[in-house]
Design an enzyme around this catalytic site. Structure first.
Site, mmCIF file in Angstrom:
data_model
loop_
_atom_site.group_PDB
_atom_site.id
_atom_site.type_symbol
_atom_site.label_atom_id
_atom_site.label_comp_id
_atom_site.label_asym_id
_atom_site.label_seq_id
_atom_site.Cartn_x
_atom_site.Cartn_y
_atom_site.Cartn_z
ATOM 1 N N HIS A 1 17.418 -38.136 -3.875
ATOM 2 C CA HIS A 1 16.481 -38.386 -2.778
ATOM 3 C C HIS A 1 15.079 -37.896 -3.104
ATOM 4 C CE1 HIS A 1 19.752 -39.728 -0.231
ATOM 5 N NE2 HIS A 1 20.423 -38.629 -0.540
ATOM 6 N N ASN B 1 -2.578 1.927 6.110
ATOM 7 C CA ASN B 1 -1.765 0.753 5.807
ATOM 8 C C ASN B 1 -1.698 -0.111 7.052
ATOM 9 O OD1 ASN B 1 -1.243 1.866 3.331
ATOM 10 N ND2 ASN B 1 0.886 2.387 3.762
ATOM 11 N N GLY B 2 -1.709 -1.429 6.884
ATOM 12 C CA GLY B 2 -1.646 -2.332 8.029
ATOM 13 C C GLY B 2 -2.907 -3.158 8.122
ATOM 14 N N LYS C 1 6.320 -4.641 -2.901
ATOM 15 C CA LYS C 1 7.735 -4.396 -2.642
ATOM 16 C C LYS C 1 8.052 -4.452 -1.154
ATOM 17 C CE LYS C 1 11.956 -3.158 -3.684
ATOM 18 N NZ LYS C 1 12.851 -4.124 -4.334
ATOM 19 N N TRP D 1 -3.504 -2.537 -1.382
ATOM 20 C CA TRP D 1 -3.214 -3.942 -1.688
ATOM 21 C C TRP D 1 -4.175 -4.764 -0.858
ATOM 22 C CZ3 TRP D 1 -1.250 -8.542 0.427
ATOM 23 C CH2 TRP D 1 -0.667 -9.439 -0.486
ATOM 24 N N GLU E 1 8.996 -15.122 -9.518
ATOM 25 C CA GLU E 1 8.426 -13.803 -9.214
ATOM 26 C C GLU E 1 8.065 -13.029 -10.474
ATOM 27 O OE1 GLU E 1 10.239 -11.874 -5.163
ATOM 28 O OE2 GLU E 1 11.640 -12.165 -6.808
ATOM 29 N N GLU F 1 17.763 -18.245 -4.707
ATOM 30 C CA GLU F 1 17.450 -16.881 -5.104
ATOM 31 C C GLU F 1 17.123 -16.798 -6.593
ATOM 32 O OE1 GLU F 1 16.979 -12.702 -5.254
ATOM 33 O OE2 GLU F 1 16.629 -14.277 -3.763
ATOM 34 N N CYS G 1 0.826 -1.196 0.000
ATOM 35 C CA CYS G 1 0.000 0.000 0.000
ATOM 36 C C CYS G 1 0.861 1.247 0.000
ATOM 37 C CB CYS G 1 -0.946 0.033 1.189
ATOM 38 S SG CYS G 1 -1.947 -1.437 1.411
ATOM 39 N N LYS H 1 13.652 -15.497 -8.272
ATOM 40 C CA LYS H 1 13.590 -14.439 -9.274
ATOM 41 C C LYS H 1 12.750 -14.872 -10.471
ATOM 42 C CE LYS H 1 15.232 -11.284 -7.316
ATOM 43 N NZ LYS H 1 14.640 -11.942 -6.219
#
Length: 609
Positions: A509, A105-106, A604, A79, A493, A486, A2, A490
């Site tokens: 395994h 926000n929150g 973000k 959001w 995402e 990572e 947000c 990426k």
């Protein structure tokens, strides 16, 4: 998550608020809204004028009437948490008499209970949001001032919030409050700003005040004051933001992600600058607030982060163990804070967050501090909540990172961990020769990063070859495994291709069952003492007709394609091995037509649970 923007002054407010919202688009959102105060007539209070829209800020801008004048207002990008994205659920929210407007926000944890109580008292809700509860609480408060009304309402609220409030009867001010979600004041010349992120402010002022949890502020056109939610006055001294407004522009690139990948050589040079001590083959990290005696008393290091920061922490833990010989491990902060961990007085905790506001990391820091632990912060944003809560730490100096998908901040965070590991190692048992070797390696990084980025056309060609994959596997051993994790993150995402990362040693395994021609594997193959082990893993994949893209220091015969990366010191190789895979993810997403800077469902700065 947000975004909040507010302004009070003499300028036409709507264009300023819309510009601020555009600068906050990178935080992730699905709807937007704006409310401004109209002029008061003789004997009558002012009015509130509001426009809201599901979708992007451009949809909101298209709905704003041409005659929408005012000099005070607040705006928001939402959001979705409580209620689906819609015009009704977008912020701001008004009370029944259209006197009070709130952006938030929150998450209000007891919103359902409060909603039920207000409904029983006859309040009619127009949205599904938790925020609308707060609007009605403020409107129904019996206090005489807006500050007291907000304070009275907040006494009933449990949860996190960063809020900005307008009231038609108090149209000379904006009242804001913070608890767990960032609120930043911008101090101008006979004008004041408020935002959830300095990105919305730097085009107009670089003088800012960041509120602490439990703190409120009143903004008027010519001054501001801060105080606690209990009413006690606090002292707020403005600080100067080091980033310029131009830092948030694309700088000729098509996307922020591409810009930020391309900035990594300069960013790494910046995090190294002024910190290397050649005389003693070590580094200066004055912000740690940890003297040599205290450093030698550390028996274990626990690194906490989320997402990309967690992966950087995994590499950091390996660096600390290798260079300082202190047992170290990394854990998701979101898991750590809920498992009732044993907090050891001899353990040093390190909190990692690009924004410095990541809620799960911040909550873990606060719990650790409550239990008496020593906590360092590794963050990018100066003055952020984690930076202020921690006992000390280091800034990674990556500069503003606008794309939701982190690239340069990840790289700089790992370099910051290399500096921390070297610092601790030289205090303990790392030799002068090894210290010099690591310093020489650190100094080579910017040039080697530039060398990798110069190979972008070849990486783009490879991305086009693999863009038809429905799923991909990433593997690596020891130093290569966090790089694989990572790189996998990426890709998923930004391209939405399903991707999983496994230790190369775990293939037999279970994951080998997935190998087939349609399931490519990306193998991280550093030229170290595990080279032959990694080659054996690729043999297993080829024996089952799997396609392999290797990222290595030399061409790998068993791979279908190899991205060759310059060799550095073994300990520092992970910093370089991940960079071509950032470009690989970028160009894969580009080939698939994805919205690269704003991936679906992601934000973000994750400031809610």
């Amino acid at each position: 998550m947000c975004g909040i923007v507010g302004y009070i002054g003499k300028r036409d407010v709507a264009p300023l608020l819309l510009e601020g919202l555009q600068r906050l688009e990178y935080r992730g959102y699905d709807s937007a809204g704006i409310v401004i105060t109209g002029k008061a007539a003789a004997g009558r209070p002012g009015t509130l004028k509001m426009v809201k829209a599901k979708g992007r800020v451009r949809e909101l801008e298209a709905k704003v009437p041409k005659r929408f004048a005012g000099t005070t207002g607040i705006a928001h990008t939402r959001w979705a948490t409580h209620g689906a994205p819609s015009d009704e659920n977008a912020h701001p929210h008004l009370d029944a008499e259209n006197k009070v407007a709130v952006v938030h926000n929150g998450i209000i944890d007891n919103a359902s209970e409060l909603r039920a109580r207000l409904t029983a008292d006859g309040v009619v809700f127009l949205s599904e949001t938790d925020t609308e509860v707060l609007t009605h609480l403020i409107a129904r408060a019996q206090a005489d001032t807006l500050e007291e009304k907000v304070r009275e309402a907040l006494r009933h609220v449990e949860g996190t919030y960063g809020i900005a409030v307008l009231h038609a009867e108090f149209n000379d001010r904006i009242v804001v409050a913070r608890n767990g979600s960032p609120v930043v004041l911008g101090i101008g010349e006979k004008e004041m700003f408020v935002a959830s992120d300095v990105a919305a402010l730097v085009a107009h002022t670089r003088q800012v005040v960041t509120l602490d949890d439990g703190e409120m502020a009143t903004l008027k056109a010519d001054d501001f004051r801060t105080y606690t939610t209990e009413g006690s006055t606090t002292t707020a001294t403005p600080t100067t933001v080091e980033w310029e407004a131009e830092s948030y522009d694309m700088g000729g690139h098509d996307t922020y992600m591409h810009k930020e990948i391309s900035e990594q050589a300069d960013a790494v040079d910046r995090v190294l600058r002024g910190r290397i001590d050649d005389r003693f083959s070590t580094v200066h990290l004055g912000g740690l607030n940890l003297d040599a005696r205290e450093a030698r008393g550390v028996r274990r290091i626990k690194i906490l982060g989320c997402g990309t920061s967690y992966h950087a922490g995994q590499i950091g833990a390996q660096l600390i163990e290798e260079l300082a010989r202190i047992p170290a491990d990394a854990e998701p902060a979101s898991e750590f804070r809920y498992r009732n961990p044993v907090v050891d007085p001899d353990t040093l905790y390190v909190a990692v967050s690009q924004s410095g506001e990541t809620y799960d990391v911040l909550a873990a820091v606060q719990e650790l501090k409550r239990k008496g632990a020593r906590v360092l912060g590794v963050v990018n944003v100066v003055g952020s909540a984690i930076a202020r809560e921690a006992d000390g730490g280091t800034y990674v100096h990556a500069g503003p990172e606008v794309c939701v998908v982190s690239t340069k901040c990840f790289t700089n965070t790992v370099v910051a961990f290399a500096l921390l590991a070297l610092h601790l190692g030289r205090i303990r048992d790392l030799s002068v020769a090894d210290g010099k070797r690591i310093i020489d390696g650190l100094r080579r990084l910017p040039e080697q990063i530039s060398e990798i980025l110069a190979n972008e056309d070849e990486i783009k060609r490879l991305a086009a070859e693999y863009a038809d994959a429905k799923s991909m596997m990433f593997i690596g051993r020891v130093r290569g495994y966090p790089v694989a994790r990572e790189a996998s993150l990426k890709l998923k995402e930004v391209s939405y291709i399903h991707a999983e990362a496994y230790p190369a040693s775990e293939l037999k395994h279970g994951p080998l069952a997935l190998i087939e021609p349609a399931m490519p594997t990306v193998a991280i193959v550093p030229d170290d003492d595990l080279l032959e082990k990694n080659r054996a893993a690729m043999e297993e994949i080829k024996a089952r007709s799997g396609r392999i893209l290797a990222v290595a220091h030399q061409v790998q015969e068993k791979a279908d394609h190899t991205i060759v990366v310059p060799k550095n010191e073994n300990e520092l190789d992970p910093i370089l091995l991940g960079i071509p895979l950032q470009l690989f993810a970028y160009h894969t997403a580009l080939a698939m037509g994805r919205d690269i800077d704003k991936p679906r469902n992601l934000a973000k700065s994750v400031t809610v649970e």
